[in-house]
Design a protein around this motif. Structure first.
Motif, PDB file in Angstrom:
ATOM      1  N   GLY A 169       0.812  -1.210   0.000  1.00 61.19           N
ATOM      2  CA  GLY A 169       0.000   0.000   0.000  1.00 61.19           C
ATOM      3  C   GLY A 169       0.843   1.255   0.000  1.00 61.19           C
ATOM      4  O   GLY A 169       0.574   2.209  -0.744  1.00 61.19           O
ATOM      5  N   VAL A 170       1.891   1.269   0.804  1.00 68.68           N
ATOM      6  CA  VAL A 170       2.772   2.435   0.855  1.00 68.68           C
ATOM      7  C   VAL A 170       3.528   2.584  -0.463  1.00 68.68           C
ATOM      8  O   VAL A 170       3.684   3.692  -0.980  1.00 68.68           O
ATOM      9  CB  VAL A 170       3.741   2.301   2.041  1.00 68.68           C
ATOM     10  N   LEU A 171       4.023   1.476  -0.997  1.00 67.72           N
ATOM     11  CA  LEU A 171       4.691   1.514  -2.305  1.00 67.72           C
ATOM     12  C   LEU A 171       3.767   2.100  -3.363  1.00 67.72           C
ATOM     13  O   LEU A 171       4.182   2.949  -4.172  1.00 67.72           O
ATOM     14  CB  LEU A 171       5.142   0.098  -2.685  1.00 67.72           C
ATOM     15  N   THR A 172       2.518   1.665  -3.366  1.00 69.97           N
ATOM     16  CA  THR A 172       1.550   2.165  -4.348  1.00 69.97           C
ATOM     17  C   THR A 172       1.311   3.659  -4.184  1.00 69.97           C
ATOM     18  O   THR A 172       1.197   4.396  -5.170  1.00 69.97           O
ATOM     19  CB  THR A 172       0.223   1.403  -4.214  1.00 69.97           C
ATOM     20  N   ALA A 173       1.254   4.122  -2.948  1.00 72.27           N
ATOM     21  CA  ALA A 173       1.067   5.554  -2.710  1.00 72.27           C
ATOM     22  C   ALA A 173       2.205   6.361  -3.313  1.00 72.27           C
ATOM     23  O   ALA A 173       1.982   7.416  -3.929  1.00 72.27           O
ATOM     24  CB  ALA A 173       0.957   5.827  -1.212  1.00 72.27           C
ATOM     25  N   HIS A 174       3.416   5.884  -3.184  1.00 71.32           N
ATOM     26  CA  HIS A 174       4.568   6.611  -3.727  1.00 71.32           C
ATOM     27  C   HIS A 174       4.594   6.569  -5.244  1.00 71.32           C
ATOM     28  O   HIS A 174       4.917   7.567  -5.892  1.00 71.32           O
ATOM     29  CB  HIS A 174       5.854   6.031  -3.165  1.00 71.32           C
ATOM     30  N   VAL A 175       4.271   5.414  -5.816  1.00 70.50           N
ATOM     31  CA  VAL A 175       4.225   5.324  -7.275  1.00 70.50           C
ATOM     32  C   VAL A 175       3.168   6.268  -7.824  1.00 70.50           C
ATOM     33  O   VAL A 175       3.404   6.999  -8.796  1.00 70.50           O
ATOM     34  CB  VAL A 175       3.950   3.877  -7.715  1.00 70.50           C
ATOM     35  N   ALA A 176       1.998   6.262  -7.219  1.00 72.66           N
ATOM     36  CA  ALA A 176       0.910   7.126  -7.694  1.00 72.66           C
ATOM     37  C   ALA A 176       1.299   8.592  -7.606  1.00 72.66           C
ATOM     38  O   ALA A 176       1.018   9.381  -8.522  1.00 72.66           O
ATOM     39  CB  ALA A 176      -0.360   6.858  -6.887  1.00 72.66           C
ATOM     40  N   PHE A 177       1.960   8.978  -6.525  1.00 69.69           N
ATOM     41  CA  PHE A 177       2.355  10.379  -6.369  1.00 69.69           C
ATOM     42  C   PHE A 177       3.394  10.775  -7.408  1.00 69.69           C
ATOM     43  O   PHE A 177       3.269  11.815  -8.069  1.00 69.69           O
ATOM     44  CB  PHE A 177       2.901  10.603  -4.969  1.00 69.69           C
ATOM     45  N   GLN A 178       4.428   9.957  -7.597  1.00 67.01           N
ATOM     46  CA  GLN A 178       5.525  10.346  -8.483  1.00 67.01           C
ATOM     47  C   GLN A 178       5.182  10.217  -9.952  1.00 67.01           C
ATOM     48  O   GLN A 178       5.861  10.789 -10.810  1.00 67.01           O
ATOM     49  CB  GLN A 178       6.781   9.532  -8.151  1.00 67.01           C
ATOM     50  N   TRP A 211      -6.921  10.437  -9.350  1.00 63.65           N
ATOM     51  CA  TRP A 211      -7.502  10.016  -8.079  1.00 63.65           C
ATOM     52  C   TRP A 211      -6.504  10.189  -6.931  1.00 63.65           C
ATOM     53  O   TRP A 211      -6.449   9.368  -6.026  1.00 63.65           O
ATOM     54  CB  TRP A 211      -7.960   8.552  -8.146  1.00 63.65           C
ATOM     55  N   GLN A 212      -5.712  11.260  -6.968  1.00 62.77           N
ATOM     56  CA  GLN A 212      -4.759  11.485  -5.893  1.00 62.77           C
ATOM     57  C   GLN A 212      -5.456  11.615  -4.538  1.00 62.77           C
ATOM     58  O   GLN A 212      -4.859  11.319  -3.501  1.00 62.77           O
ATOM     59  CB  GLN A 212      -3.934  12.739  -6.174  1.00 62.77           C
ATOM     60  N   TRP A 213      -6.690  12.054  -4.545  1.00 69.90           N
ATOM     61  CA  TRP A 213      -7.439  12.176  -3.293  1.00 69.90           C
ATOM     62  C   TRP A 213      -7.550  10.829  -2.594  1.00 69.90           C
ATOM     63  O   TRP A 213      -7.645  10.761  -1.363  1.00 69.90           O
ATOM     64  CB  TRP A 213      -8.832  12.736  -3.571  1.00 69.90           C
ATOM     65  N   LEU A 214      -7.507   9.729  -3.395  1.00 71.74           N
ATOM     66  CA  LEU A 214      -7.590   8.391  -2.814  1.00 71.74           C
ATOM     67  C   LEU A 214      -6.210   7.779  -2.618  1.00 71.74           C
ATOM     68  O   LEU A 214      -5.894   7.257  -1.539  1.00 71.74           O
ATOM     69  CB  LEU A 214      -8.437   7.481  -3.703  1.00 71.74           C
ATOM     70  N   TRP A 215      -5.370   7.861  -3.667  1.00 66.00           N
ATOM     71  CA  TRP A 215      -4.036   7.257  -3.565  1.00 66.00           C
ATOM     72  C   TRP A 215      -3.236   7.880  -2.428  1.00 66.00           C
ATOM     73  O   TRP A 215      -2.481   7.195  -1.744  1.00 66.00           O
ATOM     74  CB  TRP A 215      -3.267   7.414  -4.882  1.00 66.00           C
ATOM     75  N   GLY A 216      -3.382   9.185  -2.263  1.00 68.35           N
ATOM     76  CA  GLY A 216      -2.619   9.852  -1.211  1.00 68.35           C
ATOM     77  C   GLY A 216      -2.937   9.349   0.176  1.00 68.35           C
ATOM     78  O   GLY A 216      -2.097   9.430   1.080  1.00 68.35           O
ATOM     79  N   ARG A 217      -4.140   8.825   0.366  1.00 65.64           N
ATOM     80  CA  ARG A 217      -4.529   8.335   1.687  1.00 65.64           C
ATOM     81  C   ARG A 217      -3.985   6.942   1.997  1.00 65.64           C
ATOM     82  O   ARG A 217      -4.123   6.455   3.115  1.00 65.64           O
ATOM     83  CB  ARG A 217      -6.060   8.323   1.813  1.00 65.64           C
TER      84      ARG A 217
END
Length: 418
Positions: A21-30, A35-41
């Motif tokens: 989950g944390v890895l996915t958050a970083h990939v989505a951000f970079q 849907w950053q409103w969701l990935w960021g969480r």
């Protein structure tokens, strides 16, 4: 009443999900994914990691307080040695790699280099660098690791019959630190004005605390002292718990929770995130440690998630290094999309690298430490191979510590970050 076990395999599965989950958050951000409103969480998976640390490292203290015989406590020296060997060698390998190969690492000041080598980067402004930015949370966990024996000493008076007061005491402390977001470090002490108070250990005491509270509940249940029916009732329906976690993530993604994507929130929004993290961590961990004992948790205990759970510390350490390389491999710039492709490359490279870290660095050093500790015990006992059963019964806190150390992965608290 059937008692819970020392080693809980499903926790390894939760650790794996949190790492991904944390890895996915970083990939989505970079990659600038939609849907950053969701990935960021997804950064709230950090709360689960902190709660796991709180539970796994505190439960021996909770058991010892309830089995107090002659004031015997778990060994502080043994605890610190285990934490050091578990965390630092693999961590140093990644830090040295980044400092030597990454342009940002090569530009760090000597204070920045030293802070990254000593896990003190949250206390040194401008010391976070590409490939190591996630280590802020390991720095926070490092403070927790150091302070566990101090917390145990403070609460040692609440043992035996007085152990029932440990849960409300820890709960009150956690509730008080929900207000940390409103504390201005510069007003407390001017030299601290440049530090981000939302990246300091006190801000995350509620996340560690929920794990400590579950350790206290678990100890009562393990020893048959109290059943804690109210806590168990919240997690009694197995299939409902992942649904609750998913709903909590969706609630956390709403606008009233403040900005997503690693933007510093207001004090109010930060406090709300702390509360949401406590709830998510509770419903991820509590069903596995105080829920129905006969529950099978087939997905969490599957071979794939068990392996990823064992390697999760390596996933945490290496995934930003690999993410940086993924952009080079695919030939795409930052924030240009291609989220799925970057995610696949990051996972495919990070997992075997993490497995190698576990097999070649982490586990061999832990085995050597356990062998050394065993030799020390034999030497201290005058060379006898094993203590008599009567001696073990007479010192239950020693038995607790030995049992926890011998359980595979029982004291491994793999950190993660946001």
């Amino acid at each position: 009443m059937e008692q819970p076990r020392f080693f809980i395999p499903a926790l390894e599965g939760v650790r794996a999900l949190a790492a991904l989950g944390v890895l996915t958050a970083h990939v989505a951000f970079q990659t600038g994914a939609g849907w950053q409103w969701l990935w960021g969480r997804l950064d709230l998976w950090v709360a689960v990691f902190f709660a796991l640390s709180g539970f796994l490292l505190w439960r021996r203290q909770a058991l010892a307080a309830r089995q107090d015989v002659g004031g015997v406590r778990p060994s502080v020296g043994r605890y610190y040695r285990a934490r050091f060997v578990r965390i630092m060698p693999a961590y140093w390998l990644v830090v040295v790699t980044v400092l030597l190969l990454f342009p940002g690492g090569q530009r760090l000041s000597w204070e920045g280099v030293l802070s990254n080598l000593t896990l003190t980067q949250v206390y040194v402004p401008l010391s976070l660098t590409d490939g190591l930015t996630q280590m802020w949370s390991l720095s926070v966990e490092g403070a927790f690791y150091l302070l566990v024996p101090l917390a145990a000493w403070v609460l040692w008076g609440l043992r035996g019959k007085r152990a029932r007061w440990r849960i409300p005491t820890i709960g009150v402390v956690c509730a008080l630190f929900l207000g940390w977001a409103w504390v201005s470090l510069g007003q407390v002490w001017e030299p601290l004005g440049d530090l981000n108070g939302q990246m300091q250990f006190p801000a995350f005491i509620p996340w560690f605390g929920v794990g400590m509270l579950l350790a206290e509940v678990w100890a009562d249940c393990f020893l048959g002292l109290r059943e804690h029916r109210g806590v168990k009732a919240l997690v009694q329906v197995g299939w409902l718990n992942p649904v609750v976690v998913a709903v909590l993530f969706l609630v956390a993604a709403q606008p009233f929770m403040g900005p997503a994507a690693f933007v510093e929130p207001s004090p109010r929004a930060f406090a709300l995130r702390m509360v949401m993290g406590v709830e998510i961590a509770f419903f991820c961990v509590a069903p596995l440690v105080v829920g129905p004992v006969g529950a099978r948790h087939r997905i969490l205990c599957s071979g794939v998630l068990q392996a990823l759970g064992r390697w999760s510390y390596g996933i945490f350490l290496w995934h930003l290094v690999v993410l940086w390389a993924a952009f080079q491999i695919l030939g795409v710039p930052l924030f240009s999309g291609h989220t799925l492709g970057v995610w696949v490359v990051t996972v495919v490279v990070t997992v075997p690298l993490s497995a190698a870290s576990y097999a070649l660095v982490e586990e061999p050093l832990r085995r050597r430490l356990r062998a050394w500790e065993a030799r020390r015990v034999v030497a201290a006992s005058g060379g006898e191979a094993a203590a008599a059963p009567e001696a073990i019964v007479a010192a239950p806190s020693v038995t607790v510590e030995a049992a926890l150390e011998s359980a595979p992965g029982a004291t491994v608290a793999a950190p993660a970050e946001a």
